[in-house]
Design an enzyme around this catalytic site. Structure first.
Site, short mmCIF file in Angstrom:
data_model
loop_
_atom_site.label_atom_id
_atom_site.label_comp_id
_atom_site.label_asym_id
_atom_site.label_seq_id
_atom_site.Cartn_x
_atom_site.Cartn_y
_atom_site.Cartn_z
N CYS A 46 -9.75 64.09 0.53
CA CYS A 46 -8.79 64.20 1.62
C CYS A 46 -7.36 64.01 1.12
O CYS A 46 -7.13 63.23 0.20
CB CYS A 46 -9.10 63.16 2.68
SG CYS A 46 -10.72 63.41 3.43
N CYS A 106 -9.69 68.05 4.51
CA CYS A 106 -9.50 66.92 5.41
C CYS A 106 -8.17 66.24 5.16
O CYS A 106 -7.62 66.35 4.06
CB CYS A 106 -10.66 65.92 5.26
SG CYS A 106 -11.10 65.56 3.56
#
Ligand code: AVW
Length: 256
Positions: free
Chosen positions: A81, A162
């Site tokens: 992420c 993400c």
């Protein structure tokens, strides 16, 4: 063909070219795992086997991206992420940049992207051989072996996105957000609002020339993204063409 080559493949049913693609594939796969301990759960033989079934014995113009589903499902890859870097028409500058630091991850820094980067491959109907020459080019047919692979791998990369994602686009061309690019047709469409918070565009420009963040194609991108995700765009001078070579790195690193 040298006698030595013929001899070394005498016990194998595949051609020297099949052997060389397989060898390149396995060697790169193992090298990647060596350097990326987080991917050590992967088995390169299993990955090769899932990969080759996508195109061996098939018309090289008739390999849909779904043919690579088994490959994608075989690879174990942790999402990272906030560090994912997408790009379009900036391949060289992106990789010149990421080569020097580990903070951003492109598709070419993932296991399958690393293995296939720079390679050409295809099969043939009613043959179990693998070819690395004479394969259809990128635009020769839509569903060609190589293009479908990059479409499928890009889809998986975007599905995994993400946090805050970054995209490096080219401010020296008329349409930095090209509607026919993989970035536009596949990746942007697959960002999940539940996981992806924002998209930051880094528009690489040549000193005050070319397109700006006000470019109509970037407004299209913004419209497509918002209000689902936050959007922002920064124009950054090409680090390799301006005296301030640190600028691009600094601006990008500021985001972390
Ligand atoms: P790109 P994308 N002939 O720079 O957004 C030969 O347009 O599509 O960026 N090769 C081609 C052609 C063509 N006409 N068009 C594209 N390519 C190949 C994966 C060529 O190798 C990453 F995650 C070129 O360097 C990025 O975020 C590459 O496709 C995104 O997808 C990219 O074309 C970049 O794809």
């Amino acid at each position: 063909i040298s006698l030595g080559v013929v001899h070394s493949h005498a016990l194998s049913s595949s051609s020297p070219s099949s052997e060389s693609l397989k060898k390149t594939f396995i060697d790169k796969c193992e090298a990647f795992i060596q350097n990326n301990k987080s991917s050590s759960a992967n088995n390169c033989q299993k990955i090769w086997s899932a990969f080759q079934q996508a195109f061996v014995g098939r018309d090289p113009c008739n390999v849909p991206m779904e043919a690579y589903d088994p490959l994608i499902h075989t690879v174990i890859q942790d999402p990272v992420c906030n560090r994912m870097l997408f790009w379009s028409k900036t391949k060289k500058i992106v990789h010149d940049f990421t080569e020097k630091r580990d903070c951003f991850l492109t598709l070419e820094d993932t296991l399958v992207g690393f293995i296939m980067n720079g390679l050409t491959w295809c099969g043939k109907e009613e043959s179990n051989e693998t070819f690395t020459t004479g394969c259809p080019g990128w635009t020769d047919c839509v569903n060609n072996t190589v293009r479908s692979f990059w479409n499928r791998a890009s889809a998986a990369f975007a599905d995994a996105a993400c946090g805050d994602v970054t995209a490096m686009l080219n401010g020296s061309i008329a349409t930095p957000f090209s509607p026919t690019s993989i970035f536009a047709t596949i990746e942007v469409k697959r960002f999940k609002a539940a996981k992806v918070k924002s998209l930051s565009v880094v528009l690489v420009t040549k000193e005050n020339k070319g397109t700006t963040c006000d470019d109509p194609s970037l407004q299209d991108l913004q419209k497509e993204i918002e209000p689902k995700l936050k959007y922002n765009c920064k124009a950054v001078p090409d680090a390799y063409r301006t005296p301030d070579r640190q600028d691009l790195s600094r601006k990008l690193s500021d985001r972390l």
